[in-house]
Design an enzyme around this catalytic site. Structure first.
Site, mmCIF file in Angstrom:
data_model
loop_
_atom_site.group_PDB
_atom_site.id
_atom_site.type_symbol
_atom_site.label_atom_id
_atom_site.label_comp_id
_atom_site.label_asym_id
_atom_site.label_seq_id
_atom_site.Cartn_x
_atom_site.Cartn_y
_atom_site.Cartn_z
ATOM 1 N N ARG A 58 -0.939 -13.919 -5.564
ATOM 2 C CA ARG A 58 -0.469 -12.771 -6.353
ATOM 3 C C ARG A 58 -1.589 -11.765 -6.622
ATOM 4 N NH1 ARG A 58 4.724 -13.353 -9.020
ATOM 5 N NH2 ARG A 58 5.878 -14.603 -7.526
ATOM 6 N N ARG A 113 1.064 -7.364 -11.169
ATOM 7 C CA ARG A 113 1.128 -6.628 -12.435
ATOM 8 C C ARG A 113 -0.161 -6.596 -13.243
ATOM 9 N NH1 ARG A 113 6.253 -9.009 -15.265
ATOM 10 N NH2 ARG A 113 5.480 -10.813 -14.117
ATOM 11 N N ASP A 125 8.321 -10.546 -1.019
ATOM 12 C CA ASP A 125 8.721 -11.625 -1.911
ATOM 13 C C ASP A 125 9.411 -12.716 -1.113
ATOM 14 O OD1 ASP A 125 8.740 -12.230 -4.900
ATOM 15 O OD2 ASP A 125 10.721 -12.856 -4.249
ATOM 16 N N TYR A 146 16.576 -21.116 -5.902
ATOM 17 C CA TYR A 146 17.001 -19.818 -6.449
ATOM 18 C C TYR A 146 18.430 -19.467 -6.040
ATOM 19 C CZ TYR A 146 12.234 -18.837 -7.975
ATOM 20 O OH TYR A 146 11.017 -18.880 -8.611
HETATM 21 O O1 1CP Z 1 -0.061 -10.576 -3.811
HETATM 22 C C1 1CP Z 1 0.704 -11.448 -3.375
HETATM 23 O O2 1CP Z 1 0.542 -12.667 -3.601
HETATM 24 C C2 1CP Z 1 1.824 -11.036 -2.445
HETATM 25 C C3 1CP Z 1 3.084 -10.776 -3.031
HETATM 26 C C4 1CP Z 1 4.033 -11.878 -3.553
HETATM 27 C C5 1CP Z 1 4.203 -13.220 -3.167
HETATM 28 C C6 1CP Z 1 3.373 -14.052 -2.208
HETATM 29 C C7 1CP Z 1 5.013 -11.584 -4.506
HETATM 30 C C8 1CP Z 1 5.175 -10.276 -5.160
HETATM 31 N N1 1CP Z 1 5.813 -12.684 -4.645
HETATM 32 C C9 1CP Z 1 5.331 -13.712 -3.876
HETATM 33 C C10 1CP Z 1 5.884 -15.068 -3.719
HETATM 34 C C11 1CP Z 1 6.865 -15.572 -4.686
HETATM 35 N N2 1CP Z 1 7.923 -14.914 -5.298
HETATM 36 C C12 1CP Z 1 6.941 -16.932 -5.084
HETATM 37 C C13 1CP Z 1 6.043 -18.015 -4.543
HETATM 38 C C14 1CP Z 1 4.693 -18.001 -5.151
HETATM 39 C C15 1CP Z 1 4.641 -18.449 -6.591
HETATM 40 O O3 1CP Z 1 4.999 -19.596 -6.857
HETATM 41 O O4 1CP Z 1 4.177 -17.644 -7.406
HETATM 42 C C16 1CP Z 1 8.011 -17.060 -5.994
HETATM 43 C C17 1CP Z 1 8.460 -18.322 -6.699
HETATM 44 C C18 1CP Z 1 8.628 -15.792 -6.110
HETATM 45 C C19 1CP Z 1 9.845 -15.450 -6.890
HETATM 46 C C20 1CP Z 1 9.604 -14.313 -7.798
HETATM 47 N N3 1CP Z 1 9.526 -13.017 -7.402
HETATM 48 C C21 1CP Z 1 9.286 -14.362 -9.180
HETATM 49 C C22 1CP Z 1 9.199 -15.621 -10.029
HETATM 50 C C23 1CP Z 1 10.499 -15.869 -10.661
HETATM 51 C C24 1CP Z 1 10.486 -17.141 -11.485
HETATM 52 O O5 1CP Z 1 11.080 -18.126 -11.046
HETATM 53 O O6 1CP Z 1 9.861 -17.114 -12.548
HETATM 54 C C25 1CP Z 1 9.063 -13.039 -9.612
HETATM 55 C C26 1CP Z 1 8.737 -12.567 -10.985
HETATM 56 C C27 1CP Z 1 9.206 -12.214 -8.481
HETATM 57 C C28 1CP Z 1 8.990 -10.755 -8.397
HETATM 58 C C29 1CP Z 1 7.645 -10.390 -7.876
HETATM 59 N N4 1CP Z 1 7.221 -10.701 -6.597
HETATM 60 C C30 1CP Z 1 5.955 -10.208 -6.412
HETATM 61 C C31 1CP Z 1 5.568 -9.533 -7.613
HETATM 62 C C32 1CP Z 1 4.266 -8.816 -7.816
HETATM 63 C C33 1CP Z 1 6.628 -9.668 -8.538
HETATM 64 C C34 1CP Z 1 6.683 -9.073 -9.926
HETATM 65 C C35 1CP Z 1 7.639 -7.935 -9.889
HETATM 66 C C36 1CP Z 1 7.303 -6.801 -10.762
HETATM 67 O O7 1CP Z 1 6.584 -5.892 -10.337
HETATM 68 O O8 1CP Z 1 7.807 -6.808 -11.897
#
Ligand code: 1CP
Length: 356
Positions: A28, A32, A78, A155
């Site tokens: 990540r 944010r 994502d 999911y």
């Molecule tokens: O910088 C990076 O790592 C690349 C971008 C990236 C990656 C690899 C994002 C952007 N998401 C992911 C993978 C991801 N998405 C995972 C696997 C990794 C982990 O365990 O963290 C998972 C479970 C998700 C699902 C997801 N997408 C969530 C979590 C939901 C939950 O179950 O709590 C969220 C909040 C997102 C949205 C998201 N994806 C990425 C970002 C930066 C965000 C936040 C969105 C925003 O700007 O508000």
């Protein structure tokens, strides 16, 4: 596309070859905690609008590289792009997690699902990979990624984020044949997705099995590991991916590291609940390891961060095949200056370790 890499530490470490300093990137790393990310996201209007615009996705992918001396870029996208392309209707409420308008619950729901077409329905992802590779111009390698079949199923069945994904787990107990049909469709989709990313230019591939650790040992083998193996086997059998290193990360599944080596992956991600030296001994140096600083350490002072970086590097020791990372993603309240402290300390202390 064929520009030689100026920094190939990540790929060398994934092949367990010697490196001058331990490569480091941060799960990540675009997100944010960076004000410039929040600005670009505001400009795009929503998370999905950002992810679906290749130029903006490229911009946020490169933002952390402008600030920190990172050894890899990771595609900004994502894991939920696949279920979205399958027609589940993904949205992200502001400040909240993902939601699907049409979760998958019945046999009819599962049977409606097909493998999405990678160069039409998911073309925006492949376009982002192509734009990022062009803009990186060989600075560092680009990591492509996908969710694991099990984590995507969590999911899709639940319809939203959850602490325990009890609805998804209930499907495994109540109708295992249905769960297997869903997981097989997902494994074929994940394989095609990763192959398409590699064909578009991704130089390493990571599979996030974020919710693997929710399963007990027998269920983990049946519903998670089996489909991770199916994905790695499909990648090994494809001309675009047979030589591309694959990193598998099952969070909370440290008890299964040895079995995961048998998938044929190049590397395993490890969370912070295991000593990385113990993990290295457990896998007998047969794969590289990626990890494993507790992300909460980034909320501590720079001195504590440096000390904890030393602890992880000392524990892995002067052995090949370490990619430094956090044990899970960086959280939104972290001060970006603390990420800089981490990255610089990994390089300087690992150089010192090699000299002794
Ligand atoms: O910088 C990076 O790592 C690349 C971008 C990236 C990656 C690899 C994002 C952007 N998401 C992911 C993978 C991801 N998405 C995972 C696997 C990794 C982990 O365990 O963290 C998972 C479970 C998700 C699902 C997801 N997408 C969530 C979590 C939901 C939950 O179950 O709590 C969220 C909040 C997102 C949205 C998201 N994806 C990425 C970002 C930066 C965000 C936040 C969105 C925003 O700007 O508000």
């Amino acid at each position: 596309m064929d520009t030689p890499l100026k920094n190939d530490r990540l790929l060398r470490a994934l092949r367990r070859e010697p490196v001058d300093a331990t490569p480091v990137w941060v799960m990540r790393q675009a997100g944010r905690y960076l004000p410039e990310y929040r600005a670009t996201r505001a400009k795009a209007g929503s998370f999905m609008a950002l992810a679906q615009n290749p130029e903006l996705a490229c911009e946020v992918t490169l933002q952390p590289l402008e600030r920190f001396d990172l050894d890899a870029a990771i595609l900004f996208s994502d894991i939920l792009t696949i279920p979205d392309a399958m027609g589940l209707g993904l949205s992200f409420a502001q400040g909240e997690g993902p939601q699907f308008a049409r979760p998958v619950r019945t046999r009819a729901d599962v049977e409606r699902l097909g493998v999405p077409d990678m160069e039409t329905e998911l073309r925006y992802v492949m376009d982002a990979v192509r734009v990022i590779r062009r803009e990186l111009a060989g600075r560092v390698p680009l990591i492509g990624f996908s969710g694991s079949p099990w984590t995507l199923a969590c999911y899709m069945v639940e319809g939203e984020g959850s602490r325990d994904f009890a609805t998804a787990k209930a499907m495994c107990w109540n109708d295992p044949a249905l769960a297997h049909t869903l997981l097989d469709t997902l494994a074929r989709s994940v394989s095609a997705y990763l192959i398409a990313q590699a064909a578009a230019g991704a130089q390493a591939l990571m599979v996030f099995d974020t919710w693997g650790g929710l399963l007990g040992p027998t269920a983990f083998r049946e519903f998670s590991l089996r489909y991770l193996s199916q994905v790695v086997a499909a990648l090994k059998a494809n001309v675009h991916t047979r030589d591309v290193p694959v990193i598998l990360f099952s969070k909370g599944a440290n008890a299964h590291l040895v079995e995961m080596v048998d998938t044929g992956c190049a590397a395993l991600g490890v969370d912070w609940t295991i000593d990385i030296g113990d993990a290295r001994r457990a896998v007998h140096g047969k794969v590289a390891l990626q990890g494993n600083l507790d992300p909460a350490v980034l909320r501590a002072s720079p001195d504590v961060i440096r000390r904890e970086v030393h602890r992880v590097l000392d524990s892995y020791g002067n052995n090949p095949g370490h990619v430094f990372n956090l044990g899970h993603g960086v959280t939104p309240e972290v001060d970006p200056e603390h990420v800089k402290v981490l990255v610089d300390e990994v390089h300087s202390f690992s150089r010192l370790l090699r000299a002794t």
